[in-house]
Scaffold this active site. Sequence first.
Site, mmCIF file in Angstrom:
data_model
loop_
_atom_site.group_PDB
_atom_site.id
_atom_site.type_symbol
_atom_site.label_atom_id
_atom_site.label_comp_id
_atom_site.label_asym_id
_atom_site.label_seq_id
_atom_site.Cartn_x
_atom_site.Cartn_y
_atom_site.Cartn_z
ATOM 1 N N ARG A 241 -1.444 -2.806 1.456
ATOM 2 C CA ARG A 241 -2.464 -2.681 2.490
ATOM 3 C C ARG A 241 -3.699 -1.998 1.909
ATOM 4 O O ARG A 241 -3.590 -1.051 1.114
ATOM 5 C CB ARG A 241 -1.954 -1.833 3.667
ATOM 6 C CG ARG A 241 -1.005 -2.552 4.611
ATOM 7 C CD ARG A 241 -1.712 -3.676 5.390
ATOM 8 N NE ARG A 241 -0.865 -4.337 6.359
ATOM 9 C CZ ARG A 241 -0.177 -5.457 6.146
ATOM 10 N NH1 ARG A 241 -0.217 -6.043 4.967
ATOM 11 N NH2 ARG A 241 0.525 -6.021 7.112
ATOM 12 N N GLU A 270 -10.898 -6.275 6.152
ATOM 13 C CA GLU A 270 -10.411 -7.653 6.054
ATOM 14 C C GLU A 270 -10.669 -8.368 7.367
ATOM 15 O O GLU A 270 -10.468 -7.758 8.418
ATOM 16 C CB GLU A 270 -8.905 -7.675 5.767
ATOM 17 C CG GLU A 270 -8.551 -7.143 4.407
ATOM 18 C CD GLU A 270 -7.064 -7.274 4.090
ATOM 19 O OE1 GLU A 270 -6.352 -7.982 4.846
ATOM 20 O OE2 GLU A 270 -6.616 -6.670 3.122
ATOM 21 N N HIS A 288 -5.802 -11.539 0.522
ATOM 22 C CA HIS A 288 -4.586 -11.206 1.292
ATOM 23 C C HIS A 288 -3.673 -12.438 1.445
ATOM 24 O O HIS A 288 -3.422 -12.915 2.565
ATOM 25 C CB HIS A 288 -4.952 -10.638 2.670
ATOM 26 C CG HIS A 288 -3.818 -9.877 3.302
ATOM 27 N ND1 HIS A 288 -3.982 -8.704 4.001
ATOM 28 C CD2 HIS A 288 -2.481 -10.104 3.328
ATOM 29 C CE1 HIS A 288 -2.816 -8.256 4.433
ATOM 30 N NE2 HIS A 288 -1.883 -9.099 4.029
ATOM 31 N N ILE A 289 -3.174 -12.917 0.303
ATOM 32 C CA ILE A 289 -2.324 -14.118 0.339
ATOM 33 C C ILE A 289 -0.943 -13.855 -0.259
ATOM 34 O O ILE A 289 -0.268 -14.789 -0.705
ATOM 35 C CB ILE A 289 -2.999 -15.305 -0.396
ATOM 36 C CG1 ILE A 289 -3.407 -14.909 -1.832
ATOM 37 C CG2 ILE A 289 -4.192 -15.818 0.391
ATOM 38 C CD1 ILE A 289 -3.753 -16.103 -2.707
ATOM 39 N N GLY A 290 -0.533 -12.585 -0.229
ATOM 40 C CA GLY A 290 0.768 -12.231 -0.824
ATOM 41 C C GLY A 290 1.914 -13.093 -0.336
ATOM 42 O O GLY A 290 2.768 -13.519 -1.116
ATOM 43 N N SER A 291 1.953 -13.358 0.953
ATOM 44 C CA SER A 291 3.097 -14.108 1.498
ATOM 45 C C SER A 291 2.751 -15.579 1.761
ATOM 46 O O SER A 291 3.529 -16.297 2.390
ATOM 47 C CB SER A 291 3.574 -13.451 2.792
ATOM 48 O OG SER A 291 2.502 -13.307 3.712
HETATM 49 C C1 DGY Z 1 2.693 -8.874 6.064
HETATM 50 O O1 DGY Z 1 3.673 -9.543 6.388
HETATM 51 O O2 DGY Z 1 2.577 -7.692 6.372
HETATM 52 C C2 DGY Z 1 1.630 -9.572 5.277
HETATM 53 O O3 DGY Z 1 0.626 -8.699 4.931
HETATM 54 C C3 DGY Z 1 1.071 -10.750 6.038
HETATM 55 O O4 DGY Z 1 0.736 -10.388 7.311
#
Ligand code: DGY
Length: 322
Positions: A241, A270, A288-291
């Site tokens: 975050r 963001e 913010h594309i981790g998932s």
């Molecule tokens: C999460 O799951 O917290 C990711 O940041 C996507 O929202």
Amino acid sequence: MIHKRPVLWITRKLSDKTEARAVRDYDTILEPEDMPASKERIIEMSFKVDAILPCHSEIFSREVVDQFGDRLKIIANHSVGVDHCDLEALAKRGIVVTNTPDVLSDATAEIAILLMLGAARRAVEGDTLVRTGQWNSWSPSFMVGHQVTGKRLGIVGMGRVGQVVAKRAAGFDMQIHYHNRRRLDPELERGAVYHETLDSLLKVADVLSLHCPATPQTNGLMSQRTLSLLPDNAILVNCARGALVDESALLEALDGAKLAAAGLDCFEIEPGGNRKFSNHQNIFMLPHIGSATFETRDAMGFRALDNLDAFFRQDEPGDRLV
Ligand code: DGY
């Protein structure tokens, strides 16, 4: 006997499979425009629906929750992070909150490794040179970066994502050190070195990767003071975050050559990020594309729906937070 189906509001465009399952099982309100819901809209919908399936882009602050109607019973988040939810205020209103742990750990760990390598090996500069036709020489002193093999990786927050990052980084023969609220059992620790304090971890972290939630206790965790404890030429990775990092302190640390580079998937603001980062070629950035993989989006959607299903058949949702 006719059972009325619960009314579910899905705030953002989710994967096709998730939406199809939701429409099959609930009276589902979809949002094809796919914009973050305003606080007015969230309050309005709390009077009209039994359940909301939001993302981290919808903010359930105390101010919003205090204006909720009585119909809403559950918020089944499509995220593992719940810093967008005031859990105390929601608990006070008797609203159940769930999240989606586990299912995004692999995808997020991939992004952490990408950020680490991209930052260490100067991916922004290299890509820009080739892409803009400015690559006109080569020499052994050209584009020299930092090797991560054999270096010490410090992980802050050795939860599900942190543990997968540790496993992947072990493939680069990195020595894993970590700080966590509690020490892991040896089989989960897999030889990683536990540091009881953050400061102790920072002193040895050639690469530091953040994997803890944003809470009032962790906001601004990486400050001028804590960044100064890192070894010279360290690399900071953040795909947890944005609130964890004081971005002005980060810029100072990069400008003062304390840090060699940073890899960031999360920002204080963001969407958008920090415009001051743009002229720093040693900051490798993603939005913010981790998932954000096809597999993980389906899994997150299904996990949120599993939680809803359990709630409406009066079982305990597996990922209930309050
Ligand atoms: C999460 O799951 O917290 C990711 O940041 C996507 O929202």
